[in-house]
Design a protein around this motif. Structure first.
Motif, mmCIF file in Angstrom:
data_model
loop_
_atom_site.group_PDB
_atom_site.id
_atom_site.type_symbol
_atom_site.label_atom_id
_atom_site.label_comp_id
_atom_site.label_asym_id
_atom_site.label_seq_id
_atom_site.Cartn_x
_atom_site.Cartn_y
_atom_site.Cartn_z
ATOM 1 N N TRP A 47 0.917 -1.218 0.171
ATOM 2 C CA TRP A 47 0.514 -0.004 -0.038
ATOM 3 C C TRP A 47 0.928 1.485 0.446
ATOM 4 O O TRP A 47 0.641 2.417 -0.566
ATOM 5 C CB TRP A 47 -0.925 -0.093 1.121
ATOM 6 C CG TRP A 47 -1.377 0.892 1.244
ATOM 7 C CD1 TRP A 47 -3.372 0.658 0.684
ATOM 8 C CD2 TRP A 47 -1.595 2.380 1.906
ATOM 9 N NE1 TRP A 47 -3.699 2.279 0.565
ATOM 10 C CE2 TRP A 47 -3.039 2.970 1.860
ATOM 11 C CE3 TRP A 47 -0.683 3.125 2.098
ATOM 12 C CZ2 TRP A 47 -3.004 4.367 1.820
ATOM 13 C CZ3 TRP A 47 -1.100 4.529 3.010
ATOM 14 C CH2 TRP A 47 -2.044 5.183 3.207
ATOM 15 N N ASP A 147 -7.318 5.885 1.797
ATOM 16 C CA ASP A 147 -7.832 4.524 1.362
ATOM 17 C C ASP A 147 -9.079 4.443 0.429
ATOM 18 O O ASP A 147 -9.533 4.715 -0.301
ATOM 19 C CB ASP A 147 -7.373 2.993 1.929
ATOM 20 C CG ASP A 147 -7.754 2.323 0.761
ATOM 21 O OD1 ASP A 147 -6.476 2.060 -0.096
ATOM 22 O OD2 ASP A 147 -8.557 1.443 0.844
ATOM 23 N N SER A 151 -7.045 6.412 -3.020
ATOM 24 C CA SER A 151 -7.353 5.400 -3.917
ATOM 25 C C SER A 151 -7.891 5.727 -4.997
ATOM 26 O O SER A 151 -8.612 5.533 -5.304
ATOM 27 C CB SER A 151 -7.126 4.145 -3.057
ATOM 28 O OG SER A 151 -9.303 4.176 -2.870
ATOM 29 N N MET A 246 0.337 10.861 -2.497
ATOM 30 C CA MET A 246 -0.274 9.082 -3.700
ATOM 31 C C MET A 246 -0.382 9.465 -4.661
ATOM 32 O O MET A 246 -0.681 10.563 -5.511
ATOM 33 C CB MET A 246 -2.217 9.757 -2.787
ATOM 34 C CG MET A 246 -3.102 8.409 -3.772
ATOM 35 S SD MET A 246 -2.485 6.670 -3.359
ATOM 36 C CE MET A 246 -3.840 6.345 -1.702
ATOM 37 N N TYR A 259 -1.486 1.907 -7.276
ATOM 38 C CA TYR A 259 -0.982 3.250 -6.388
ATOM 39 C C TYR A 259 -0.232 2.679 -5.261
ATOM 40 O O TYR A 259 -0.782 1.447 -4.588
ATOM 41 C CB TYR A 259 -2.495 3.809 -6.621
ATOM 42 C CG TYR A 259 -3.814 2.995 -5.195
ATOM 43 C CD1 TYR A 259 -3.656 3.314 -3.960
ATOM 44 C CD2 TYR A 259 -4.635 1.952 -5.661
ATOM 45 C CE1 TYR A 259 -4.128 2.475 -3.505
ATOM 46 C CE2 TYR A 259 -5.123 1.433 -4.879
ATOM 47 C CZ TYR A 259 -5.483 1.382 -3.792
ATOM 48 O OH TYR A 259 -5.915 1.103 -2.702
#
Length: 275
Positions: A47, A147, A151, A246, A259
């Motif tokens: 992540w 997230d 995301s 991100m 990602y």
């Protein structure tokens, strides 16, 4: 990003300025496979990394049968030993928003003190006692919020089965170069919030098997996403200006996408004034 394509994926998003060294990549390549086996995950994703003052948190995400609902987060300091993060709920989010400020320390046992709430009743005010929360809980909430809000997946990469499960679309062959250049073809990889508010005329043009997530094009404020075609137009890269760090990538005409987040875990609250 998927653990099976970690080396390839990290090179495509190296333009963010943060990356992993060879030792960390080798450790992740091994430990994520063991993580998948021990926890019986369907897929394991790297992540990202949240930068701390003392140490950095490496975050992994495990997936179950439903890609959207069955997911767990784990953190590590050395990319080998992983610890499960507690699930974040609304109460934890409220406590973190009141207590945690500034950068992460890198110590999961560090305690923050949440300021007491002042609730006004009919006759007298009722004071709530101040609560303490550890940095581990703050980490769980921060990862959950990033997230949920940042995301990204390309349209068509996931479909919903007749049982209501969201799974990887094996027929997805990637967006075209023309589609990859438009923000409307990318979706939030989170529970939809704005889809039900659309007009009937707008819903009529959607395919319910793949159009069940919110589009990035509907986000407010407008302009919080930066879309660029890099490597001579061969890679589509989308960066979040709300959660700096991100980064999403997609290689048009291929199913390759993913990602990763590499930042300090602080939300850019000044974004509306910067646009």
């Amino acid at each position: 990003m998927d653990s099976n394509t970690l080396y390839y994926s990290l090179d495509l998003v190296s333009g963010i300025g943060y990356t992993l060294n060879g030792e960390q990549r080798a450790a992740l390549q091994t430990s994520l496979l063991l993580l998948k086996k021990n926890y019986k995950f369907t897929r394991v994703m790297f992540w990202g990394k949240i930068l701390g003052i003392k140490d950095d948190y490496f975050i992994a995400q495990g997936k179950g049968d439903d890609e959207l609902k069955d997911k767990k987060f784990l953190y590590s300091f050395n990319c080998m030993e992983w610890h499960l993060l507690p699930p974040a709920d609304d109460r934890m989010v409220g406590e973190v928003s009141r207590a945690a400020k500034g950068r992460f320390t890198g110590d999961p046992s560090y305690e923050y003190t949440a300021s007491p709430l002042q609730r006004e009743g009919d006759e007298a005010s009722e004071e709530v006692v101040a609560t303490k929360l550890t940095e581990e809980r703050r980490l769980a909430v921060t990862v959950h919020l990033i997230d949920e809000e940042a995301s990204v997946v390309p349209r068509g990469a996931f479909n919903r089965t007749h049982l209501g499960l969201m799974q990887t679309n094996r027929c997805f062959e990637g967006l075209s170069h023309a589609e990859a250049g438009k923000l409307e073809h990318f979706l939030h990889f989170a529970k939809p919030k704005k889809l039900k508010k659309k007009f009937i005329q707008e819903l009529a043009d959607l395919d319910p098997s793949i159009d069940f997530l919110d589009s990035l094009n509907d986000d407010i404020p407008n302009g919080q996403w930066s879309l660029q075609l890099e490597n001579a137009g061969r890679v589509c890269v989308i960066r979040s200006l709300l959660w700096l760090g991100m980064t999403f990538y997609h290689v048009p005409m291929t199913p390759q996408h993913g990602y990763v987040y590499m930042g300090d875990g602080c939300k850019n609250l000044d974004l509306p004034f910067m646009l």
